[in-house]
Design a protein around this motif. Structure first.
Motif, short mmCIF file in Angstrom:
data_model
loop_
_atom_site.label_atom_id
_atom_site.label_comp_id
_atom_site.label_asym_id
_atom_site.label_seq_id
_atom_site.Cartn_x
_atom_site.Cartn_y
_atom_site.Cartn_z
N TYR A 13 0.82 -1.22 0.00
CA TYR A 13 0.00 0.00 0.00
C TYR A 13 0.85 1.27 0.00
CZ TYR A 13 -4.16 -2.85 0.83
OH TYR A 13 -5.19 -3.76 0.72
N ASN A 14 2.15 1.14 -0.22
CA ASN A 14 2.99 2.33 -0.32
C ASN A 14 3.42 2.49 -1.78
OD1 ASN A 14 5.40 3.92 -0.53
ND2 ASN A 14 5.66 3.75 1.68
N PRO A 15 2.77 3.41 -2.52
CA PRO A 15 2.98 3.45 -3.97
C PRO A 15 4.44 3.62 -4.39
CG PRO A 15 1.08 4.78 -3.39
CD PRO A 15 1.72 4.36 -2.09
N SER A 16 5.22 4.47 -3.70
CA SER A 16 6.59 4.64 -4.21
C SER A 16 7.43 3.39 -3.93
CB SER A 16 7.24 5.92 -3.68
OG SER A 16 7.29 5.86 -2.29
N MET A 17 7.21 2.76 -2.76
CA MET A 17 7.96 1.52 -2.48
C MET A 17 7.50 0.38 -3.40
SD MET A 17 8.42 1.07 1.59
CE MET A 17 9.72 1.91 2.48
N ALA A 43 -18.75 -0.98 -1.30
CA ALA A 43 -18.73 0.43 -1.67
C ALA A 43 -17.35 1.06 -1.39
CB ALA A 43 -19.81 1.19 -0.93
N GLY A 44 -16.72 0.65 -0.29
CA GLY A 44 -15.46 1.30 0.10
C GLY A 44 -14.23 0.72 -0.56
N PHE A 45 -14.44 -0.33 -1.37
CA PHE A 45 -13.26 -1.08 -1.77
C PHE A 45 -12.37 -0.35 -2.77
CE2 PHE A 45 -13.87 -2.97 -5.85
CZ PHE A 45 -12.86 -3.89 -6.06
N GLU A 46 -12.98 0.39 -3.70
CA GLU A 46 -12.15 1.10 -4.69
C GLU A 46 -11.25 2.13 -4.01
OE1 GLU A 46 -11.37 0.64 -7.72
OE2 GLU A 46 -13.06 0.04 -8.96
N SER A 47 -11.78 2.82 -2.99
CA SER A 47 -10.94 3.86 -2.38
C SER A 47 -9.80 3.22 -1.57
CB SER A 47 -11.75 4.84 -1.56
OG SER A 47 -12.33 4.15 -0.49
N ARG A 48 -10.07 2.04 -0.97
CA ARG A 48 -8.98 1.37 -0.24
C ARG A 48 -7.87 0.92 -1.19
NH1 ARG A 48 -12.77 -1.51 2.99
NH2 ARG A 48 -13.21 -0.27 4.82
N LEU A 49 -8.26 0.66 -2.44
CA LEU A 49 -7.26 0.19 -3.41
C LEU A 49 -6.57 1.34 -4.15
CD1 LEU A 49 -9.19 -2.92 -4.70
CD2 LEU A 49 -7.10 -2.92 -3.34
N ALA A 50 -6.91 2.56 -3.79
CA ALA A 50 -6.31 3.72 -4.48
C ALA A 50 -4.77 3.67 -4.51
CB ALA A 50 -6.80 5.03 -3.85
N THR A 71 0.36 3.30 -7.63
CA THR A 71 1.58 2.55 -8.00
C THR A 71 1.64 2.41 -9.53
OG1 THR A 71 1.41 1.30 -5.95
CG2 THR A 71 2.87 0.41 -7.63
N ILE A 72 0.51 2.08 -10.13
CA ILE A 72 0.48 1.93 -11.59
C ILE A 72 0.77 3.27 -12.27
CG2 ILE A 72 -0.99 1.32 -13.57
CD1 ILE A 72 -2.41 -0.69 -11.77
N ASP A 73 0.23 4.36 -11.71
CA ASP A 73 0.51 5.69 -12.29
C ASP A 73 2.02 5.95 -12.33
OD1 ASP A 73 -2.22 6.11 -12.46
OD2 ASP A 73 -2.34 7.30 -10.62
N ILE A 74 2.71 5.62 -11.23
CA ILE A 74 4.16 5.85 -11.17
C ILE A 74 4.86 4.96 -12.22
CG2 ILE A 74 6.26 5.64 -9.75
CD1 ILE A 74 4.50 6.05 -7.26
N LEU A 75 4.45 3.69 -12.25
CA LEU A 75 5.10 2.75 -13.18
C LEU A 75 4.92 3.19 -14.63
CD1 LEU A 75 4.13 -0.55 -11.38
CD2 LEU A 75 6.45 0.38 -11.66
N TYR A 87 -11.91 -4.16 -10.32
CA TYR A 87 -10.52 -3.92 -9.91
C TYR A 87 -9.58 -3.98 -11.13
CZ TYR A 87 -6.15 -4.85 -7.28
OH TYR A 87 -4.89 -4.82 -6.77
N LEU A 88 -9.77 -4.99 -11.97
CA LEU A 88 -8.89 -5.13 -13.14
C LEU A 88 -9.12 -3.98 -14.13
CD1 LEU A 88 -9.04 -8.98 -13.72
CD2 LEU A 88 -7.13 -7.66 -12.78
N ILE A 89 -10.37 -3.59 -14.31
CA ILE A 89 -10.66 -2.50 -15.24
C ILE A 89 -10.02 -1.21 -14.74
CG2 ILE A 89 -12.55 -1.06 -16.17
CD1 ILE A 89 -14.23 -3.76 -16.21
N SER A 90 -10.06 -0.99 -13.44
CA SER A 90 -9.39 0.21 -12.89
C SER A 90 -7.88 0.13 -13.13
CB SER A 90 -9.66 0.36 -11.39
OG SER A 90 -11.02 0.59 -11.17
#
Ligand code: CP3
Length: 352
Positions: A58-62, A121-128, A133-137, A198-201
């Protein structure tokens, strides 16, 4: 200027993505399941810094750094997002801990209908953080590398949600499934819809392809394979295709044995992940193949590995094939063996 830019962009190809779409490229694309992980000292160092495995996920840069670590060492064609299949139950509100030496542990759901009490309902925001991480990659990966997103297939994720931990045969999950087959089918379909979202996101953030890991497909009774493995996988692929028609999906129904052919024919996958037992020559020809090398051969290295690699390359010659293991890199594997493996695949020449 615009024309020149367009010309340049058509020259940059991703051999792995082309291969998944059914083309035979001069270069046999290569990556390894668990290519980022404990066999690499630089992974172990960051893991120690993060404190826990979930902190890393859950740490995008790491997580982005760990995703890129193996590509800094080896000439791989793809990076696989660093995360875990169990972030789905976790993001749905089921608590999860990775216990040192014991693997993942979740408090098992008491009954199948408990899935309705989870926080969809809350799951997409928990996976933000995963999407970040994908944005960085996307910014950091060279243009010829393919970015692989992934999720666990519903049956395999259900095994952990209902049994609570790995190891053994997930007896409690199987018992609950067999005792209420209609309830279990609904359970799997709900999980399929969440997994598809999740995969589509992941794809919207830039994953070039996605892989569905059905690691425990081999535990499914023959009579249930259609309902527990094929139907949920097809449901996910139908939704992914509707949202992203050009994105190939890799399916990996590990130890599916005689069911590999039906899985490939019915689910709509573009590529079929093969475990070490699967026989390349008898696999269906309408899909790309991936995998098959026994991780134990990579652990052994030397001539044993070389022979196994050359046998696989020869068996897959003439068809779209992505070189990979038949399961993840074993953590005791010497990193030099991976370098050796990459060297063998890279110096191999296609028959002309
Ligand atoms: O490099 C990559 O392949 C990407 C990252 C990735 C991990 N897990 C990292 C990880 C991927 C794609 C997975 C998938 C996964 N996770 C599967 C399907 C593939 C398979 O191995 O069958 C499954 C069943 C899981 C669940 C899971 N996660 C288990 C059973 C374990 C513990 C056992 C083990 O191998 O350690 C994990 C932990 C885990 N996932 C680690 C890594 C690098 C080790 C964590 C650590 O540092 O201690």
């Amino acid at each position: 200027m615009q024309n020149k830019a367009a010309m340049i962009s058509t020259v940059i190809e991703k051999p792995m993505l082309e291969t998944l779409k059914g083309r035979i490229t001069p270069r046999v694309p290569l990556w390894l399941m668990r290519q980022a992980g404990r066999y690499l000292p630089e992974y172990r160092a960051l893991r120690a810094e993060a404190g826990s495995f979930l902190n890393l996920c859950y740490n995008p840069s790491m997580a982005a750094e760990i995703t890129l670590q193996p590509l800094r060492r080896y000439d791989f064609d793809a990076a696989i997002l660093f995360s875990d299949i169990l972030v789905i139950p976790h993001a749905l509100g089921q608590s999860l801990a990775f216990v040192e030496g014991e693997g993942p542990q979740l408090p098992p759901l008491e009954k199948l209908s408990d899935i309705d009490r989870l926080d969809i309902a809350g799951f997409e925001s928990r996976l933000a953080p995963v999407y970040q991480t994908i944005d960085i990659l996307k910014r950091e990966l060279p243009a010829d590398k393919t970015l692989i997103g992934f999720a666990g297939a519903p049956w395999t994720v259900a095994c952990y949600m209902l049994h609570g931990r790995g190891g053994g045969s997930f007896a409690r999950a199987k018992e609950m499934a067999l005792a209420d087959s209609k309830g279990f089918q609904e359970f799997l379909l709900k999980l399929s819809d969440v997994t598809a979202r999740y995969l589509i996101s992941q794809i919207r953030h830039g994953a070039d392809t996605v892989q569905l890991f059905d690691s425990w497909a081999g535990l499914v009774p023959d009579a249930c394979f259609e309902d527990w493995v094929i139907a949920p996988t097809k449901r996910i692929i139908d939704q992914v295709r509707a949202a992203a028609p050009d994105v190939p999906v890799i399916g990996f129904p590990r130890q599916a044995g005689a069911h590999y052919a039906a899985y490939a024919a019915e689910t709509g996958i573009a590529a079929l992940g093969l475990d070490p037992q699967a026989d390349i020559a008898s696999m269906p020809r309408h899909v790309c193949l991936q995998g098959n090398l026994d991780p134990e051969k990579l652990l052994a290295g030397g001539d044993t590995m070389r022979r196994a690699v050359l046998d696989i390359l020869a068996a897959a010659e003439g068809r779209p094939f992505v070189f990979n293991l038949g399961h993840g890199v074993i953590k005791e594997t010497p990193p030099e063996h991976v370098a050796e493996l990459v060297g063998i695949v890279r110096s191999w020449q296609r028959a002309t």
